[in-house]
Design a protein around this motif. Structure first.
Motif, PDB file in Angstrom:
ATOM      1  N   ARG A 293       0.826  -1.209   0.000  1.00 29.42           N
ATOM      2  CA  ARG A 293       0.000   0.000   0.000  1.00 29.42           C
ATOM      3  C   ARG A 293       0.860   1.258   0.000  1.00 29.42           C
ATOM      4  O   ARG A 293       0.517   2.254  -0.656  1.00 29.42           O
ATOM      5  N   ALA A 294       1.980   1.225   0.706  1.00 26.94           N
ATOM      6  CA  ALA A 294       2.886   2.379   0.715  1.00 26.94           C
ATOM      7  C   ALA A 294       3.430   2.652  -0.683  1.00 26.94           C
ATOM      8  O   ALA A 294       3.563   3.818  -1.102  1.00 26.94           O
ATOM      9  N   GLU A 295       3.737   1.591  -1.424  1.00 29.82           N
ATOM     10  CA  GLU A 295       4.228   1.766  -2.794  1.00 29.82           C
ATOM     11  C   GLU A 295       3.146   2.352  -3.692  1.00 29.82           C
ATOM     12  O   GLU A 295       3.424   3.203  -4.547  1.00 29.82           O
ATOM     13  N   LEU A 296       1.926   1.891  -3.515  1.00 35.01           N
ATOM     14  CA  LEU A 296       0.825   2.426  -4.319  1.00 35.01           C
ATOM     15  C   LEU A 296       0.576   3.894  -4.011  1.00 35.01           C
ATOM     16  O   LEU A 296       0.242   4.684  -4.907  1.00 35.01           O
ATOM     17  N   THR A 304      -5.390   5.615  -3.538  1.00 36.79           N
ATOM     18  CA  THR A 304      -5.017   4.310  -2.993  1.00 36.79           C
ATOM     19  C   THR A 304      -6.054   3.831  -1.985  1.00 36.79           C
ATOM     20  O   THR A 304      -6.395   4.555  -1.043  1.00 36.79           O
ATOM     21  N   PRO A 305      -6.560   2.619  -2.162  1.00 38.45           N
ATOM     22  CA  PRO A 305      -7.553   2.102  -1.213  1.00 38.45           C
ATOM     23  C   PRO A 305      -6.967   1.968   0.194  1.00 38.45           C
ATOM     24  O   PRO A 305      -5.767   1.766   0.372  1.00 38.45           O
ATOM     25  N   GLY A 306      -7.839   2.053   1.203  1.00 42.82           N
ATOM     26  CA  GLY A 306      -7.411   1.847   2.575  1.00 42.82           C
ATOM     27  C   GLY A 306      -7.206   0.372   2.858  1.00 42.82           C
ATOM     28  O   GLY A 306      -7.612  -0.497   2.085  1.00 42.82           O
ATOM     29  N   LEU A 307      -6.590   0.094   4.000  1.00 46.38           N
ATOM     30  CA  LEU A 307      -6.325  -1.302   4.367  1.00 46.38           C
ATOM     31  C   LEU A 307      -7.610  -2.116   4.485  1.00 46.38           C
ATOM     32  O   LEU A 307      -7.658  -3.289   4.105  1.00 46.38           O
ATOM     33  N   ARG A 375     -10.477  -0.815  -5.056  1.00 47.08           N
ATOM     34  CA  ARG A 375     -10.711   0.624  -5.192  1.00 47.08           C
ATOM     35  C   ARG A 375     -12.196   0.952  -5.105  1.00 47.08           C
ATOM     36  O   ARG A 375     -12.597   1.923  -4.457  1.00 47.08           O
ATOM     37  N   GLU A 376     -13.028   0.136  -5.736  1.00 43.79           N
ATOM     38  CA  GLU A 376     -14.475   0.359  -5.689  1.00 43.79           C
ATOM     39  C   GLU A 376     -15.026   0.090  -4.285  1.00 43.79           C
ATOM     40  O   GLU A 376     -15.912   0.818  -3.807  1.00 43.79           O
ATOM     41  N   LEU A 377     -14.498  -0.928  -3.631  1.00 45.15           N
ATOM     42  CA  LEU A 377     -14.910  -1.199  -2.255  1.00 45.15           C
ATOM     43  C   LEU A 377     -14.561  -0.041  -1.336  1.00 45.15           C
ATOM     44  O   LEU A 377     -15.352   0.348  -0.469  1.00 45.15           O
ATOM     45  N   ASP A 378     -13.380   0.520  -1.525  1.00 44.40           N
ATOM     46  CA  ASP A 378     -12.939   1.634  -0.695  1.00 44.40           C
ATOM     47  C   ASP A 378     -13.877   2.831  -0.841  1.00 44.40           C
ATOM     48  O   ASP A 378     -14.274   3.443   0.162  1.00 44.40           O
ATOM     49  N   ALA A 379     -14.262   3.146  -2.079  1.00 49.18           N
ATOM     50  CA  ALA A 379     -15.156   4.283  -2.316  1.00 49.18           C
ATOM     51  C   ALA A 379     -16.520   4.056  -1.670  1.00 49.18           C
ATOM     52  O   ALA A 379     -17.098   4.966  -1.055  1.00 49.18           O
ATOM     53  N   GLU A 380     -17.042   2.834  -1.773  1.00 48.26           N
ATOM     54  CA  GLU A 380     -18.362   2.553  -1.212  1.00 48.26           C
ATOM     55  C   GLU A 380     -18.320   2.504   0.315  1.00 48.26           C
ATOM     56  O   GLU A 380     -19.262   2.959   0.984  1.00 48.26           O
ATOM     57  N   ILE A 381     -17.254   1.975   0.878  1.00 51.91           N
ATOM     58  CA  ILE A 381     -17.119   1.954   2.333  1.00 51.91           C
ATOM     59  C   ILE A 381     -17.068   3.375   2.885  1.00 51.91           C
ATOM     60  O   ILE A 381     -17.707   3.696   3.896  1.00 51.91           O
ATOM     61  N   GLY A 481       0.207  -9.335  -3.084  1.00 51.18           N
ATOM     62  CA  GLY A 481       0.461  -9.182  -4.505  1.00 51.18           C
ATOM     63  C   GLY A 481       0.049 -10.398  -5.288  1.00 51.18           C
ATOM     64  O   GLY A 481      -0.606 -10.305  -6.333  1.00 51.18           O
ATOM     65  N   THR A 482       0.382 -11.567  -4.777  1.00 50.14           N
ATOM     66  CA  THR A 482       0.056 -12.822  -5.446  1.00 50.14           C
ATOM     67  C   THR A 482      -1.445 -13.036  -5.507  1.00 50.14           C
ATOM     68  O   THR A 482      -2.007 -13.420  -6.551  1.00 50.14           O
ATOM     69  N   VAL A 483      -2.128 -12.790  -4.399  1.00 46.91           N
ATOM     70  CA  VAL A 483      -3.572 -13.024  -4.337  1.00 46.91           C
ATOM     71  C   VAL A 483      -4.314 -12.041  -5.228  1.00 46.91           C
ATOM     72  O   VAL A 483      -5.225 -12.422  -5.988  1.00 46.91           O
TER      73      VAL A 483
END
Length: 487
Positions: A293-296, A304-307, A375-381, A481-483
């Motif tokens: 997330r820090a890299e993004l 950048t989406p939240g955790l 990203r979409e989840l972050d906006a809706e949350i 990253g893998t997931v």
């Protein structure tokens, strides 16, 4: 009251709610209003919403004051036709007095209709009136074969009045009981309605009579002819000079359990009493997720989406692999007329998340979360959190979840023995992320560690399924990253 006057009753609020607190009037006596215009803000056990008017005309009377708790099916506002003259000041209990003067049969019939069938055609809060249907008539209908309306004050034949009142009686009992709320209150507190004196019209047993019998909140007894309006209750009522009977200590205050807190209490009680829950937990190295997330953020600081959004994405992916945790248990009737339980599975995921607000803990849900990116989840949350904290979340947004994600780490705690959000069957909790010693490639290192806790209904699955889901989410956090590349 004029025959053309239309009285709007507080509508069915949905989700089994039976009362609401009047927060603020949005109109005043004398104002001209249109159909579906918001007329009042009320706070229910779910959220604070605006009530739209099903009638157009001139506001003739407001039935209630800010801070007052109103029952569903009781008068909210009276609307006169445009051009009609209305009093400069509202009469506090005009409608109540008129209803009280009506015959016992009229009272019995109207009370039964509003309390037993509340919501059958009323406006659902937050959704306006129905498309083409007319609002329900509240003025007297014309007599058959006559062009003259029957006045509301015309006496009803005594035999009919007795018949109507007798239908409200519990067989073998002396008292008349109409409201299902009153009957439930008496049953829940072990109060026998046998010969309980009623203070209402014709001995009608009211809520205050049962409260008095169970030693509930002390209320001043009003004359039966004019029911006293509910007082504007403060959040905390002083109780100076009163001592608690059990401890002998002075009572500092009494705080009514109502609104969101009342709904939460009822839901949690039902969850604990009906769901045989079990809990599994695991410590997780979240260092890789934080680094990713820090890299993004270096590339896009604002997008950048939240955790929580990343974890929500892992949860929806995990529920696809372990759909047993995205279900609900319902009780139905079998072919022999007995009860049977069924596990209802869903083709989709509505992901609820716990949000702390000034009114208490609520759980808005992201609908169709399985179709969204992080990203979409972050906006809706973020949107739902803001709506919930403003008290504007709709019943659909607050009551449609299939699984709950609870980030209690924001309160500085590591774990929790969570109570499942009934009627769901599982809840995942995320604790705070802190530095801890961790073994990496055989070497001791300081890593960012969090604890995941899964509470699940043991009726829908066994520990293997619950552990499999929990391990999947944990692995996704440790190797994000893998997931994410595979999603």
């Amino acid at each position: 009251m004029s025959a053309d006057m239309q009285v709007f009753l507080l509508p069915d609020l949905g989700e089994g709610l039976t009362e609401a607190e009047l927060v603020n009037w949005l109109v005043a006596v004398g104002d001209e209003i249109r159909v579906d215009q918001p007329i009042a803000e009320v706070e229910t056990a779910k959220s604070m919403v605006e009530v739209p008017s099903p009638y157009a005309g001139i506001v003739a009377e407001l039935h209630g004051e800010a801070g007052q708790t109103l029952d569903v099916g009781k008068p909210l506002i009276s609307v006169a036709p445009v051009g009609a003259s209305v009093p400069a000041e509202p009469k506090a209990a005009a409608l109540e007095e008129e209803v009280t003067e009506a015959p016992a049969a009229s009272i019995a019939a109207e009370t039964y209709r509003t309390e037993e069938k509340a919501g059958s055609g009323n406006v659902l809060i937050g959704y306006g009136t129905s498309g083409g249907g007319e609002a329900r008539r509240t003025r007297p209908r014309k007599a058959l074969g006559s062009s003259v309306a029957v006045p509301s004050a015309v006496a009803v034949a005594p035999d009919f009045a007795e018949l109507a009142l007798s239908r409200t009686r519990i067989p073998g009992k002396l008292s008349a009981v109409i409201s299902p709320l009153v009957r439930k209150m008496a049953r829940d507190h072990g109060v026998s309605l046998d010969a309980l004196p009623g203070s209402g019209e014709s001995g009608l047993v009211l809520r205050r009579d049962v409260e008095a019998a169970i030693g509930g909140a002390v209320r001043e007894t009003a004359p039966a002819e004019v029911p006293a309006p509910a007082a504007a209750a403060a959040d905390v009522e002083p109780s100076a000079g009163v001592r608690d009977a059990r401890t002998g200590l002075p009572v500092a205050s009494r705080t009514p359990v109502r609104g969101v807190r009342k709904a939460v209490a009822a839901n949690m009680t039902r969850s604990r009493s009906e769901i045989p829950e079990a809990t599994v937990w695991v410590d997780v190295d979240a260092t890789a997720l934080l680094e990713m997330r820090a890299e993004l953020k270096k590339k896009d600081a604002h997008g950048t989406p939240g955790l929580l959004a990343f974890i929500a994405r892992f949860v929806t992916a995990g529920l696809k692999k372990f759909p047993e945790l995205n279900t609900r248990i319902v009780t139905t009737e079998d072919t022999a007329g007995g009860e049977m339980q069924e596990i209802v599975a869903f083709d989709g995921i509505n992901l609820g998340f716990a949000a702390q607000t000034d009114r208490g803990l609520v759980v808005p849900s992201v609908r169709n979360a399985h179709l969204m990116s992080a990203r979409e989840l972050d906006a809706e949350i973020r949107r739902l959190t803001a709506v919930a904290r403003d008290g504007k979340a709709s019943p659909t947004e607050l009551a449609s979840g299939t699984f709950t994600l609870n980030n209690y780490g924001v309160f500085g705690v590591d774990g929790s023995a969570a109570i499942i959000n009934y009627p769901e069957v599982a809840m995942l909790g995320v604790g705070r992320i802190i530095d801890k010693p961790w073994v990496v490639d055989g070497q001791l290192a300081v890593r960012k560690v969090t604890e995941l806790t899964l509470a699940f209904d043991h009726r829908v699955c066994d520990g293997e399924t619950a552990a499999g889901f929990l391990r999947y989410v944990a692995d996704a956090i440790e190797n994000p990253g893998t997931v994410l590349a595979d999603l």
